[in-house]
Design a protein around this motif. Structure first.
Motif, mmCIF file in Angstrom:
data_model
loop_
_atom_site.group_PDB
_atom_site.id
_atom_site.type_symbol
_atom_site.label_atom_id
_atom_site.label_comp_id
_atom_site.label_asym_id
_atom_site.label_seq_id
_atom_site.Cartn_x
_atom_site.Cartn_y
_atom_site.Cartn_z
ATOM 1 N N GLY A 75 0.961 -1.304 -0.061
ATOM 2 C CA GLY A 75 0.115 -0.038 0.040
ATOM 3 C C GLY A 75 0.769 1.164 -0.024
ATOM 4 N N GLY A 76 2.138 1.158 -0.504
ATOM 5 C CA GLY A 76 2.743 2.331 -0.709
ATOM 6 C C GLY A 76 3.352 2.590 0.518
ATOM 7 N N GLU A 77 3.667 1.848 1.485
ATOM 8 C CA GLU A 77 4.258 2.009 2.788
ATOM 9 C C GLU A 77 5.140 0.759 3.132
ATOM 10 N N ALA A 78 6.157 0.998 3.812
ATOM 11 C CA ALA A 78 7.110 -0.048 4.502
ATOM 12 C C ALA A 78 7.021 0.272 6.058
ATOM 13 N N ALA A 79 7.091 -1.164 6.605
ATOM 14 C CA ALA A 79 7.401 -1.448 7.970
ATOM 15 C C ALA A 79 8.474 -2.296 8.233
ATOM 16 N N PHE A 80 9.349 -2.290 9.195
ATOM 17 C CA PHE A 80 10.678 -2.681 9.234
ATOM 18 C C PHE A 80 11.194 -2.740 10.532
ATOM 19 N N GLN A 81 12.027 -3.709 10.989
ATOM 20 C CA GLN A 81 12.889 -3.582 12.153
ATOM 21 C C GLN A 81 14.122 -3.693 11.856
ATOM 22 N N PHE A 82 15.081 -3.086 12.547
ATOM 23 C CA PHE A 82 16.349 -3.060 12.264
ATOM 24 C C PHE A 82 17.186 -2.992 13.436
ATOM 25 N N HIS A 83 18.586 -3.282 13.343
ATOM 26 C CA HIS A 83 19.319 -3.263 14.415
ATOM 27 C C HIS A 83 20.264 -2.214 14.180
ATOM 28 N N ILE A 84 20.737 -1.406 15.214
ATOM 29 C CA ILE A 84 21.330 -0.293 15.096
ATOM 30 C C ILE A 84 22.273 -0.090 16.411
ATOM 31 N N GLU A 85 23.601 0.234 15.951
ATOM 32 C CA GLU A 85 24.720 0.353 17.111
ATOM 33 C C GLU A 85 25.186 1.706 17.101
ATOM 34 N N THR A 86 25.354 2.440 18.199
ATOM 35 C CA THR A 86 25.592 3.889 18.000
ATOM 36 C C THR A 86 26.723 4.043 19.182
ATOM 37 N N ASP A 87 27.991 4.208 18.612
ATOM 38 C CA ASP A 87 29.246 4.267 19.518
ATOM 39 C C ASP A 87 29.336 5.877 19.728
ATOM 40 N N THR A 88 28.959 6.202 20.931
ATOM 41 C CA THR A 88 28.965 7.684 21.481
ATOM 42 C C THR A 88 30.368 7.911 21.864
ATOM 43 N N GLY A 89 31.316 6.939 21.712
ATOM 44 C CA GLY A 89 32.613 7.532 22.463
ATOM 45 C C GLY A 89 32.654 6.814 23.795
ATOM 46 N N ALA A 90 31.798 6.977 24.450
ATOM 47 C CA ALA A 90 31.578 6.256 25.901
ATOM 48 C C ALA A 90 31.189 4.903 26.013
ATOM 49 N N GLY A 91 30.740 4.538 24.998
ATOM 50 C CA GLY A 91 30.114 3.136 24.829
ATOM 51 C C GLY A 91 29.075 2.873 23.678
ATOM 52 N N VAL A 92 28.767 1.646 23.522
ATOM 53 C CA VAL A 92 27.867 1.292 22.209
ATOM 54 C C VAL A 92 26.480 1.004 22.592
ATOM 55 N N ALA A 93 25.647 1.879 22.378
ATOM 56 C CA ALA A 93 24.160 1.769 22.600
ATOM 57 C C ALA A 93 23.496 0.867 21.514
ATOM 58 N N ILE A 94 22.744 -0.074 21.738
ATOM 59 C CA ILE A 94 22.371 -1.080 20.843
ATOM 60 C C ILE A 94 20.583 -0.849 20.844
ATOM 61 N N MET A 95 19.908 -0.916 19.782
ATOM 62 C CA MET A 95 18.466 -0.968 19.558
ATOM 63 C C MET A 95 18.108 -1.662 18.491
ATOM 64 N N GLU A 96 16.782 -2.203 18.534
ATOM 65 C CA GLU A 96 16.181 -2.806 17.528
ATOM 66 C C GLU A 96 14.683 -2.331 17.337
ATOM 67 N N PRO A 97 14.813 -1.105 16.826
ATOM 68 C CA PRO A 97 13.470 -0.514 16.641
ATOM 69 C C PRO A 97 12.427 -1.002 15.605
ATOM 70 N N LEU A 98 11.172 -1.020 15.704
ATOM 71 C CA LEU A 98 10.304 -1.083 14.724
ATOM 72 C C LEU A 98 9.867 0.106 14.119
ATOM 73 N N GLU A 99 9.645 0.286 12.716
ATOM 74 C CA GLU A 99 9.373 1.598 11.988
ATOM 75 C C GLU A 99 8.344 1.506 11.108
ATOM 76 N N ASN A 100 7.648 2.448 10.773
ATOM 77 C CA ASN A 100 6.829 2.704 9.493
ATOM 78 C C ASN A 100 7.161 3.892 8.844
ATOM 79 N N MET A 101 7.339 3.643 7.563
ATOM 80 C CA MET A 101 7.460 4.979 6.486
ATOM 81 C C MET A 101 6.343 4.877 5.504
ATOM 82 N N LYS A 102 5.856 6.006 5.518
ATOM 83 C CA LYS A 102 4.867 6.497 4.095
ATOM 84 C C LYS A 102 5.565 7.269 3.481
ATOM 85 N N PHE A 103 5.275 7.188 2.162
ATOM 86 C CA PHE A 103 5.933 7.707 0.847
ATOM 87 C C PHE A 103 4.961 8.562 0.261
ATOM 88 N N THR A 104 5.698 9.615 -0.487
ATOM 89 C CA THR A 104 4.710 10.534 -1.433
ATOM 90 C C THR A 104 4.769 9.893 -2.787
#
Lengths: 124, 124
Positions: A75-104
């Motif tokens: 229906g012109g949309e995406a839903a997805f889960q992804f793994h993201i690691e963010t190294d802040t310099g003080a440590g690595v934050a790990i998350m696996e969010p769910l997201e929805n994108m709608k598009f023009t």
């Protein structure tokens, strides 16, 4: 006419690649001028490409890796889960969010909503 | 005030249990009177508990199993992925949709949207 499932998935993959390896301006260019970003859902939505670019600018000094885990497109949309690691310099934050994108119809992101909470955040 | 993350997750788990083991009336009772169901996203949304009950009634003659795979709750909403097997009598259809539920302040589902496509359907 909604964009194709293939186009939706291509944009999601490009988005995750840019979150890891691109600039805030490159990420913001995937969004429509009047796009709305709600991350996490429940936070005050950011409206417009300028505010959205400022949001991603906070990631620029950090080392980020991303990996697409699952995606559904319809229906012109995406839903997805992804793994993201963010190294802040003080440590690595790990998350696996769910997201929805709608598009023009032009394939730009018109809406992005991300579901995650502090309880989903781990540190590696 | 948005419902708590715990309440959102409890309702999602109750929902998946009823999709497997309950009646269409029991499932519909989780929804608000004027709820909207869009399954899959892109299909014409069903509006109101009566239309929603009729939607789930199609599952009643079938043997269904469900399993929650991942869930994120925030801002009075839930997003989740689940595994569902539906034995139609002629074979077992297997899917793993992504869904988003919004809730009323009373904890009823006000909106359900499910992302999946024919390409995500397999037969076991």
């Amino acid at each position: 006419m909604p964009i194709s499932n293939e186009q939706a998935e291509t944009t999601v993959r490009r988005y995750l690649d840019l979150v890891a390896n691109g600039t805030a301006a490159e990420i913001a260019a995937l969004y429509a001028d009047d796009a709305v970003l709600e991350d996490p859902v429940g936070a005050t939505p950011l409206v417009g490409r300028e505010a959205i670019q400022a949001f991603y600018a906070t990631l620029e000094p950090m080392t980020v890796t991303t990996e697409l885990q699952t995606i559904r497109t319809c229906g012109g949309e995406a839903a997805f889960q992804f793994h993201i690691e963010t190294d802040t310099g003080a440590g690595v934050a790990i998350m696996e969010p769910l997201e929805n994108m709608k598009f023009t119809e032009d394939g730009l992101i018109s809406s992005m909503r991300a579901w995650w909470g502090d309880a989903d955040l781990t540190f590696g």
